[in-house]
Design a protein around this motif. Structure first.
Motif, PDB file in Angstrom:
ATOM      1  N   VAL A 208      96.537 -13.274 -15.597  1.00  0.00           N
ATOM      2  CA  VAL A 208      95.781 -14.499 -15.380  1.00  0.00           C
ATOM      3  C   VAL A 208      95.062 -14.844 -16.684  1.00  0.00           C
ATOM      4  O   VAL A 208      94.379 -13.999 -17.264  1.00  0.00           O
ATOM      5  N   CYS A 210      92.332 -17.474 -17.955  1.00  0.00           N
ATOM      6  CA  CYS A 210      91.339 -18.456 -17.525  1.00  0.00           C
ATOM      7  C   CYS A 210      90.648 -19.020 -18.752  1.00  0.00           C
ATOM      8  O   CYS A 210      89.846 -18.332 -19.396  1.00  0.00           O
ATOM      9  N   ILE A 215      93.438 -22.669 -15.570  1.00  0.00           N
ATOM     10  CA  ILE A 215      93.627 -21.268 -15.213  1.00  0.00           C
ATOM     11  C   ILE A 215      95.080 -21.096 -14.817  1.00  0.00           C
ATOM     12  O   ILE A 215      95.625 -21.905 -14.055  1.00  0.00           O
ATOM     13  N   LEU A 217      98.597 -18.412 -13.998  1.00  0.00           N
ATOM     14  CA  LEU A 217      99.052 -17.138 -13.441  1.00  0.00           C
ATOM     15  C   LEU A 217     100.502 -16.903 -13.822  1.00  0.00           C
ATOM     16  O   LEU A 217     101.331 -17.813 -13.732  1.00  0.00           O
ATOM     17  N   VAL A 271      91.669 -19.168  -7.874  1.00  0.00           N
ATOM     18  CA  VAL A 271      91.790 -17.705  -7.822  1.00  0.00           C
ATOM     19  C   VAL A 271      92.200 -17.253  -6.419  1.00  0.00           C
ATOM     20  O   VAL A 271      92.984 -16.308  -6.266  1.00  0.00           O
ATOM     21  N   TYR A 274      95.853 -17.671  -6.243  1.00  0.00           N
ATOM     22  CA  TYR A 274      96.541 -16.677  -7.057  1.00  0.00           C
ATOM     23  C   TYR A 274      96.502 -15.301  -6.402  1.00  0.00           C
ATOM     24  O   TYR A 274      97.477 -14.533  -6.476  1.00  0.00           O
ATOM     25  N   PHE A 288      93.074  -9.973 -15.690  1.00  0.00           N
ATOM     26  CA  PHE A 288      92.473 -11.315 -15.714  1.00  0.00           C
ATOM     27  C   PHE A 288      91.707 -11.440 -17.026  1.00  0.00           C
ATOM     28  O   PHE A 288      90.729 -10.746 -17.253  1.00  0.00           O
ATOM     29  N   VAL A 307      85.269 -13.794  -9.207  1.00  0.00           N
ATOM     30  CA  VAL A 307      86.660 -13.412  -9.464  1.00  0.00           C
ATOM     31  C   VAL A 307      86.941 -12.022  -8.908  1.00  0.00           C
ATOM     32  O   VAL A 307      87.971 -11.785  -8.262  1.00  0.00           O
ATOM     33  N   LEU A 311      90.013 -11.332  -6.341  1.00  0.00           N
ATOM     34  CA  LEU A 311      91.246 -10.788  -6.904  1.00  0.00           C
ATOM     35  C   LEU A 311      91.280  -9.266  -6.945  1.00  0.00           C
ATOM     36  O   LEU A 311      92.338  -8.674  -7.131  1.00  0.00           O
ATOM     37  N   PRO A 315      87.198  -9.853 -14.361  1.00  0.00           N
ATOM     38  CA  PRO A 315      87.727 -10.569 -15.513  1.00  0.00           C
ATOM     39  C   PRO A 315      87.257  -9.919 -16.813  1.00  0.00           C
ATOM     40  O   PRO A 315      86.119  -9.473 -16.916  1.00  0.00           O
TER      41      PRO A 315
END
Length: 525
Positions: A208, A210, A215, A217, A271, A274, A288, A307, A311, A315
């Motif tokens: 990912v 961002c 953003i 994927l 997100v 994703y 990420f 995030v 996920l 990140p």
């Protein structure tokens, strides 16, 4: 990574068999779960282990819910729905769309199960789709597995049973005998499927990226990963999913120093999407990477927490130099380096929303040096308040700022040794699409496209001088770039011209492979 809620466990198989009172057959996934975690829907292979085609992909199993749906059927709800289908064209169209969605999911489940195509049921879904309603249980199972908005009559039925069952409350207590012996079951298909999922999770990666504006994927796995023998050790990564959402995370950051609530909401919605794809495609490793705007904001912790919750990974707010190195790793594959000498350098420019990364490296992929500059399409659009179309004094101020930034870049990088220039990210690909006169955005045409400096300048000038309405009318223009492409095109044209002056390099290459691919490559085990 958090556990994929669709993955079937031994406990799930035992629970399903007890719920049904018979051995469960060929379960590929758990289509939906109770709030407590018990199965509600068994996603079944389109061909059973005994060779029989099985059209009901989403099989409703929970006794309380199946009983509630049976009450609706006994009350004549299906007849009422069929009358409405005959009279309401919009409802009929949505019902047909649910049929197409059902078939698409069955095709995916067939791939997951390894059954291949099942021609006997190629155009048959379940529950009476696409013309009638014959089984509410099938429609409710589909609605639960697909989520709201896909199967409208399944959604209606779920709303109608709330008197007896709701998705917010657990109704498992006493619904089946937990102490009863598990009905005998053949685990051959289940075991094969679970082994296949585990094998895919070992090699499938999700990257990912961002940035300030978008953003993205990338889910990828080595070529041959789905073969019986698995991928070769040096097999190249192949795309499974490549997605992009324009979320404008950096909107207003230059002025306020913080992410706005609206920007965070847009980003977290992407997100969530994703995270669903990561689980669906069995990506076992996720990275990420957050860039530019995420480095400096005062409320970075809210971004990181949001995030991580969605996920399952935190990140990484990477430095500009690390961002540049990842971009180089992804982009250099677009260049034919066979004609370059050992002392020649490749320059990769990643022109983003809030910053631009410049990285020079050798033709064989080794990074020599890199710098990151606070110059990007969103940042400059906001900083110079460009009109529609921009006035000359606005453009002059922006160009002067770009020139000053490039003076700094030239002082820090050996641009005179550059023999190939590669541009990546949305601004560059959009300018290239303009130069090539594309009617629509075509990554296959854009990747590896070479342009002269003059072609870049001419395309950039057209985009800079166009009105917002004129830019939006271009078939290749992403809606999220309409407002910022003018500043981005201005920056890109000046970069290309400055490098040409320093090195004599007269052509530039556009790459669809960039930091996203570099992140994925960094996850190879």
């Amino acid at each position: 990574m958090t556990e994929n809620p669709r993955t079937v466990t031994e406990q799930d198989l035992d629970t399903l068999s007890r719920q049904l009172g018979r051995p469960v057959r060929d379960v590929v996934e758990i289509g939906a779960r109770c709030v407590c975690g018990n199965p509600l829907v068994a996603t079944t292979a389109p061909r059973l282990s005994n060779g029989i085609p099985f059209p009901t992909t989403f099989y409703l199993t929970h006794p309380v819910l199946t009983s509630a749906v049976s009450r609706l059927e006994a009350a004549g709800v299906m007849a009422e729905m069929n009358e409405r289908l005959a009279q309401d064209d919009d409802l009929a169209a949505a019902h047909r769309a649910a049929h197409e969605a059902y078939l698409a999911e069955r095709e995916r489940v067939g791939r997951e199960a390894g059954t291949g195509e099942v021609p006997e049921i190629a155009h048959v879904s379940a529950g009476g789709l696409p013309e009638r309603v014959k089984c509410l249980h099938a429609l409710v199972g589909h609605a639960l597995a697909a989520g709201p908005g896909v199967d409208p009559l399944g959604d209606e039925a779920l709303a109608a049973v709330r008197e007896w069952w709701t998705p917010e409350a657990c109704a498992c207590a006493g619904a089946w005998d937990e102490s009863a012996p598990v009905p005998s079951k053949d685990l051959s298909r289940h075991v094969r499927h679970l082994a296949r999922v585990e094998a895919l999770e070992r090699v499938t990666v999700a990257a990912v990226d961002c940035g300030t504006n978008s953003i993205r994927l990338l889910i990828a796995r080595p070529a041959g990963a789905e073969d019986a023998d698995g991928p070769a050790p040096d097999a190249p990564l192949e795309d499974v999913v490549r997605e992009m959402r324009v979320v404008r995370l950096g909107e207003g950051v230059d002025a306020t120093g913080a992410f706005s609530a609206a920007a965070l909401e847009r980003t977290f919605a992407a997100v969530d999407e994703y995270a669903h794809l990561v689980k669906r495609h069995h990506a076992g490793t996720v990275r990420f990477v957050a860039t530019s705007a995420s480095r400096d904001v005062s409320n970075r912790e809210a971004f990181v927490a949001g995030v991580s919750e969605r996920l399952g990974v935190a990140p990484e707010v990477v430095s500009g130099v690390e961002e540049a190195r990842l971009s180089f790793a992804g982009a250099v594959s677009a260049v034919d380096v066979t004609a370059l000498g050992a002392e020649d350098l490749v320059l990769v420019v990643d022109l983003g929303g809030g910053s631009t990364e410049f990285v020079v490296g050798t033709p064989d992929g080794r990074v020599a040096d890199a710098v990151s500059m606070d110059m990007g399409c969103v940042r400059y659009t906001e900083r110079f308040a460009l009109s529609d179309p921009p006035a000359e004094d606005e453009l002059a101020a922006a160009r002067a700022s770009v020139s000053a930034v490039l003076d700094d870049v030239a002082a820090r990088l050996p641009l005179e040794r550059v023999r190939a220039v590669v541009g990546v990210a949305g601004t560059v690909t959009t300018v290239t699409a303009e130069a090539l006169g594309l009617a629509e955005y075509d990554p296959a045409v854009l990747h590896g496209a070479e342009l002269s400096v003059a072609e870049v300048r001419a395309a950039a000038d057209r985009l800079v001088s166009a009105t917002r309405q004129e830019r939006a009318a271009r078939g290749f223009m992403h809606p999220g770039r309409v407002d910022v492409i003018g500043a981005g095109a201005l920056i890109w044209a000046q970069i290309v011209e400055r490098v040409a002056q320093a090195s004599g390099t007269g052509r530039v290459v556009t790459s669809e492979h960039d930091i996203l691919d570099g992140i994925a490559r960094s996850l190879r085990r």
